[in-house]
Write a protein that holds these residues in place. Sequence first.
Motif, PDB file in Angstrom:
ATOM      1  N   CYS A  20       5.095   6.467   6.194  1.00 54.34           N
ATOM      2  CA  CYS A  20       4.188   5.849   5.217  1.00 54.34           C
ATOM      3  C   CYS A  20       2.790   6.444   5.327  1.00 54.34           C
ATOM      4  O   CYS A  20       2.094   6.618   4.311  1.00 54.34           O
ATOM      5  N   ASP A  23       2.807  10.045   3.858  1.00 49.65           N
ATOM      6  CA  ASP A  23       3.045  10.126   2.421  1.00 49.65           C
ATOM      7  C   ASP A  23       1.940   9.494   1.593  1.00 49.65           C
ATOM      8  O   ASP A  23       1.972   9.570   0.372  1.00 49.65           O
ATOM      9  N   CYS A  24       0.959   8.897   2.216  1.00 47.51           N
ATOM     10  CA  CYS A  24      -0.120   8.261   1.469  1.00 47.51           C
ATOM     11  C   CYS A  24      -1.062   9.337   0.934  1.00 47.51           C
ATOM     12  O   CYS A  24      -1.798   9.982   1.692  1.00 47.51           O
ATOM     13  N   CYS A  51       0.679   3.185  -5.945  1.00 47.09           N
ATOM     14  CA  CYS A  51       1.906   3.955  -6.155  1.00 47.09           C
ATOM     15  C   CYS A  51       3.120   3.361  -5.455  1.00 47.09           C
ATOM     16  O   CYS A  51       4.256   3.650  -5.808  1.00 47.09           O
ATOM     17  N   HIS A  53       4.334   4.181  -2.705  1.00 39.63           N
ATOM     18  CA  HIS A  53       5.114   5.154  -1.956  1.00 39.63           C
ATOM     19  C   HIS A  53       5.375   4.689  -0.531  1.00 39.63           C
ATOM     20  O   HIS A  53       6.429   4.968   0.038  1.00 39.63           O
ATOM     21  N   CYS A  54       4.423   3.978   0.048  1.00 38.56           N
ATOM     22  CA  CYS A  54       4.605   3.517   1.418  1.00 38.56           C
ATOM     23  C   CYS A  54       5.800   2.584   1.512  1.00 38.56           C
ATOM     24  O   CYS A  54       6.580   2.639   2.478  1.00 38.56           O
ATOM     25  N   VAL A  57       9.091   4.841   0.978  1.00 37.43           N
ATOM     26  CA  VAL A  57       9.434   5.866   1.965  1.00 37.43           C
ATOM     27  C   VAL A  57       9.870   5.278   3.301  1.00 37.43           C
ATOM     28  O   VAL A  57      10.467   5.987   4.116  1.00 37.43           O
ATOM     29  N   ASN A 123      -1.134   7.773 -11.368  1.00 41.52           N
ATOM     30  CA  ASN A 123      -0.462   6.472 -11.316  1.00 41.52           C
ATOM     31  C   ASN A 123      -1.223   5.412 -12.110  1.00 41.52           C
ATOM     32  O   ASN A 123      -1.310   4.245 -11.720  1.00 41.52           O
TER      33      ASN A 123
END
Length: 276
Positions: A20, A23-24, A51, A53-54, A57, A123
Amino acid sequence: MMNQFQFFVDDSRCVKCGACIRDCAVEMLEFDPDREFPHVIPGTEENCTHCQHCLAVCPVGALEIFGRDPEESLPPDSNPDPEEILSLIANRRSFRNYRHENLDAVTLDKLKDMLKFVPTGVNDHSLYFAFVDDVTVMDEFRKCVSDGVSAMFRQDPLPPFLARMSRYHKQLRSGKDVIFRGAPHMLVVAAKVDSPTPAVDPVIALSYFELYAQSLGVGTLWCGLAMAALNEFPELMARLQLPDGYRAGYCMLFGPSDLCYHRAVQPDPVRIASVR
């Protein structure tokens, strides 16, 4: 642990892999120096682009943000068949023949719900989606344009709207619906003029919409003529009820078709260059 983002890491599940954090994109996460679990770096909250993403992922589903439970996320298709995806792309067609009937409510709801997943620049996710989801309303749009076009043909010289469509004059004079192609539905996507990428976001959204629609057996058509008509007749644009500060980007006609394509076309090769 939690902050104003409702950023929560389940210590009993977290494996401290750091995915996480890596990927941030805005680098607002780090390992807490005291507890050694991921946390939001104080003072970086305003950088978040939402987003998620954390959340996506995390390999063990130990992380929540904005109150989203990872257990409620759609699971990934670990092995999507590339040939099936290619077939969907290759067999995508522009439909210009439709049945004069509404799509069923379940299919319409699926198409609308999908739109929350389309990507946008930075985003931003501020797009506005105006659906004409009733064929009787679409018929009102058709009549407005037909009446307007008939009046234009009585002008000399012809107004620019008709001058640009000289190839369709015969059909338009005969009353053929070459603008909306008899489609029962239309989707117009609008973007905030001050959003990060207002020109491309509507096109991206419609690209996703088109492929998903055709996977559901729904015909679609990118329609520049319909977009031109919306811009030409302000009473139609007004019916879309665009929010202040928004501009229509592009539109797509869609609905059940009375034609079926039985094979993909065989296009010519495209020009591809390997840049070195």
